[in-house]
Design an enzyme around this catalytic site. Structure first.
Site, PDB file in Angstrom:
ATOM      1  N   THR A  44     -32.950 -73.908 -73.407  1.00  0.00           N
ATOM      2  CA  THR A  44     -31.539 -73.891 -73.009  1.00  0.00           C
ATOM      3  C   THR A  44     -31.229 -75.131 -72.172  1.00  0.00           C
ATOM      4  O   THR A  44     -30.107 -75.633 -72.202  1.00  0.00           O
ATOM      5  CB  THR A  44     -31.179 -72.609 -72.236  1.00  0.00           C
ATOM      6  OG1 THR A  44     -31.863 -72.594 -70.993  1.00  0.00           O
ATOM      7  CG2 THR A  44     -31.542 -71.368 -73.053  1.00  0.00           C
TER       8      THR A  44
ATOM      9  N   LYS B  21     -27.207 -71.692 -73.688  1.00  0.00           N
ATOM     10  CA  LYS B  21     -26.879 -72.054 -72.309  1.00  0.00           C
ATOM     11  C   LYS B  21     -25.408 -71.770 -72.091  1.00  0.00           C
ATOM     12  O   LYS B  21     -24.552 -72.282 -72.808  1.00  0.00           O
ATOM     13  CB  LYS B  21     -27.158 -73.547 -72.071  1.00  0.00           C
ATOM     14  CG  LYS B  21     -27.205 -73.936 -70.611  1.00  0.00           C
ATOM     15  CD  LYS B  21     -28.389 -73.303 -69.898  1.00  0.00           C
ATOM     16  CE  LYS B  21     -29.107 -74.239 -68.955  1.00  0.00           C
ATOM     17  NZ  LYS B  21     -30.401 -73.712 -68.533  1.00  0.00           N
TER      18      LYS B  21
ATOM     19  N   HIS C 215       1.147 -51.849 -64.911  1.00  0.00           N
ATOM     20  CA  HIS C 215       2.216 -50.928 -64.550  1.00  0.00           C
ATOM     21  C   HIS C 215       2.939 -51.354 -63.278  1.00  0.00           C
ATOM     22  O   HIS C 215       2.315 -51.643 -62.259  1.00  0.00           O
ATOM     23  CB  HIS C 215       1.649 -49.524 -64.354  1.00  0.00           C
ATOM     24  CG  HIS C 215       0.946 -48.985 -65.561  1.00  0.00           C
ATOM     25  ND1 HIS C 215       1.557 -48.875 -66.794  1.00  0.00           N
ATOM     26  CD2 HIS C 215      -0.318 -48.538 -65.749  1.00  0.00           C
ATOM     27  CE1 HIS C 215       0.700 -48.367 -67.672  1.00  0.00           C
ATOM     28  NE2 HIS C 215      -0.452 -48.167 -67.070  1.00  0.00           N
TER      29      HIS C 215
END
Lengths: 300, 300, 300, 300
Positions: C57, C12, C249
């Site tokens: 789960t 889960k 950058h």
């Protein structure tokens, strides 16, 4: 105890390249996100700051865009292979290169029933993925897709599971099953120069989706295995399929307090938490995976 | 100087409702995100904390799910209208209600050439939007879409623009034009109970996309106006169309340093910044918009 | 050729648990995102749909919330360890469990100079991460952080790099260096029950940030190595540090067309592409990593 | 019936500008996202494609970066004002300009207890917002913040609310109250050239946060009103404060099935749906808002 440098790699991630082929009035488009990753003898860059062995990531960017013209993107895999072999073969300190692509698909706009020559609408469905890894030992090619959201409103059960003192879930013989699928597959020996990767992609996607839809599921685990099996059966050049499936829970909404029956008709689509099932399906004679699954971002 | 309460509103945002119709073996699906917003006499809640006039947002949630069953979602607009009128007509302190919907479209999975009865793949293209506002003065209905990404690789110019001392842009007679379109449209007098909003949606989307594709563009501004005009011409019940178009810049990549010609074939798809063009197109006899454009989240 | 099941796991993901300790008027808060992953003998679930070995789960979710009360979250690592050992020791088919946590930090609101007892503002800076893996062979504990955005406007060079025909980058002895750092570290032998992981976390973060700031950099590669080394020196229980650093950058903006000098004062912060540097720094006597780096989502 | 052009506007959105002041060894940094929006006589661009009145969005970008040097970003408001007045006063077809800023805050890295001269870590907490609108009628300045996440684990009630047949919510006298605050405020007559907007920002944020924490709440509505009132009292130049507060629900997790008491100690932080409360607090002599609240992206 001493402290030493371990694995390291670097590259330029997410070059957003769009390639138009416009040699005829009917254009073609490829829209990709290209990342290149170099592995090799860059220890001095880390240890002393000496960049003599480091081809700048800016150079990798320039090369990715240049190859989009000179090699082209008609085949994603051949483009990635050309980049990877260039970096290894032409840049001395590079031992291994990995090039990863995401492709965003477009479909032609239809105007008055006719396909337009140079106008597209982004499909918006799944993102196709490609990774080519190349070194002196060989070439490893994987394909894949992500963000493919599928749902079935019947034909999915979940019962007979293991229970312990924290188990309150009720078994069910009819539920919504939905996921946002991530799949990756590994090719065995294919001729990079001639293999029809686009046809393979289409066949694999069809196998995955049709199996999800048509297979009566006792659990997401079972469905995943069947999907992987179907993909390998559809494209015999595959030696492994890996699947990651978040169980996007759709809970039957309780309307009983209002005297309304809800026979699996109204659902709440929940965000978090979610079950997450992952599995690999392979052939029993699959060659070793080598660096095939070592994703660019996977070191950390 | 005193300090007073100004405009205020509240509601439940983003109820993620999935409605399955399963009266026959061939199911139907509607997948929506529902937000309800109430405006009215809630001053005491702010000024003294007295909640006697405040119908909880939880109640609004329950109602949204309940109506998904009892009213159904076969028509997004009629569902929204039912919710809005319920809140105003049945909840005494509520003067005006606005219900906003997003719809996520699904298409049936095809298995062996046959449409599957209860399995879908999410289309993933544009999101359809609906907003219904209702009060004692009347009903205002708007539709819309967002995240519709379109691109044309020719048929787009941009020159003859105003220049000042900060202008370095070169004019062009051939560029990529791409956007992620947001469109909203306002209906004039329609019969909520019977009007075919789905057909209108399809006709408007077609008009927008076909015009984007087919109209030779001197600027995104011009294309937007033509798109709005085409939508109104396609669906005469419309009185206004509003369009927001980020100019998703595709810059021709400079390959000259490498001796490679790039005749608008390789582009960098840039992220930020982006031009953002917005325009409204209306009929010359459009009724006042009233609260039609007062979005739930628009107060702040 | 046969088709077989390969590696598989399930669990889960993303239980969003907030734990308040309110035994005294001065409350404490822990805000975490908990994922549990089980590895073991679940083949039948995939091959035949038999769920007899599968702890749902949903049960894992319930257990995560229950343990937030009974074990508590005073120590993230001890909470994770308690969950992981429970799943392996108490659930027969489970061979290995991995529990991953993200922590979102809060700081007390200060009211009139006094810390408030039960009001917080989310810090919003880096997210702390923890992963505990447990099986019959042992316990592996890693910590980490992500989304720590750092920037230095001087003290960073980049020159002397390798050049090829696609290299156009100019060397520089003064540039902005910025990154959104991801770091993970692996502990060697520590006593889970007593080790002060919070103090270690604070010391490691300090070492990373101070080294980024204080070390004069010839390249991001060099800075990363020094950061990893500093972390291990600061916390001797560490045996490995892994760092992932996108080179965010910042390009010096060209104002010359307007007759304006820009001596590294105005920058464009670009989105994509970006350099991506990853490196591992280890002790020379580090024990094998075992499953320490096998992330839940890393199989696919 | 004819079709005509309605409101329209255009500009350049999300210029990501970083400004370093490096006149001394101790640098300063401002990191902003700048959007400029022009309103005026651009009808021809839409109707005929004639761009003669359209200053390109690229030019607006160049100007934003140029002004970051020449005007500087020491004051966000004065920078925005300089841009807005430039566009209106110097570009003939422009009638009104709106410049919107987001600021991302940084704090200096501390190395060994000393603040570093040129290294920072991004604070990561709230984003500050500024909008300046300028035309021949005057100047409108608003400030704001977003993404400020606050939570209190006591001192919050919700009861005595209106009930109907869909109401199942239980009243409570002790709950978690949490939100991700969006606030915007409008200044009355201030001298743009000299007013200390940074001090005002700090005072307003303090007033908002301290009131959230210290005020015993009978409802989020009440807390918002008190927060707005406190902000105006703290900075008398304010004439209006608008607040948007998603009620980030923290549900007490039901541990009773496991025989575990949960006295508001373990919560599930839910994602969706959420209550969304919005309110304006004004002075009773506030001047008309004019275009102050007409956000760039608000037309559609």
């Amino acid at each position: 105890m001493g402290i030493i440098l371990g694995d390291h790699q670097y590259g330029k991630a997410e070059n957003r390249i769009v390639r138009i082929v416009r040699d005829t009035p009917r254009h073609e488009i490829r829209d990709v996100n290209v990342s290149s990753c170099l592995r090799g003898r860059f220890d001095e860059a880390h240890l002393t700051g000496d960049q003599g062995a480091v081809l700048p990531t800016d150079t990798q960017k320039q090369t990715s865009y240049a190859f989009a013209k000179t090699v082209g993107l008609a085949s994603l895999e051949r483009y990635a292979y050309a980049l990877a072999t260039h970096f290894v073969d032409d840049v001395e300190p590079v031992d291994q290169a990995r090039v990863e692509l995401e492709e965003f698909a477009w479909e032609r706009v239809s105007v008055g029933g006719e396909e337009h020559d140079f106008s597209w609408v982004r499909k918006g469905q799944e993102v196709r993925t490609v990774a080519v890894t190349y070194d002196a030992e060989g070439t490893w090619i994987t394909g894949g897709l992500k963000d493919l959201v599928v749902l079935k409103s019947s034909g999915s059960e979940f019962h007979g599971f293991l229970k312990d003192e924290y188990t309150v879930l009720e078994p069910t013989s009819d539920r919504i099953m939905a996921t946002s699928l991530v799949a990756k597959w590994r090719f065995g020996a294919v001729d990079v120069a001639t293999f029809d990767f686009d046809a393979a992609y289409a066949a694999i996607k069809t196998a995955l989706v049709e199996t999800f839809a048509g297979f009566h599921s006792l659990a997401l685990q079972q469905t995943l295995y069947e999907m992987g099996k179907a993909a390998i059966e559809a494209v015999p050049e595959l030696v492994e399929v890996r699947l990651s499936a978040p169980n996007k829970h759709h809970f039957t909404y309780d309307l009983a307090p209002f005297g309304i029956e809800n026979a699996n008709e109204v659902f709440h689509a929940d965000d978090r938490p979610y079950g997450l099932i992952q599995a690999s399906v392979t052939t029993d004679d699959a060659p070793p995976a080598g660096p095939a699954w070592q994703q660019y971002s996977g070191l950390v």
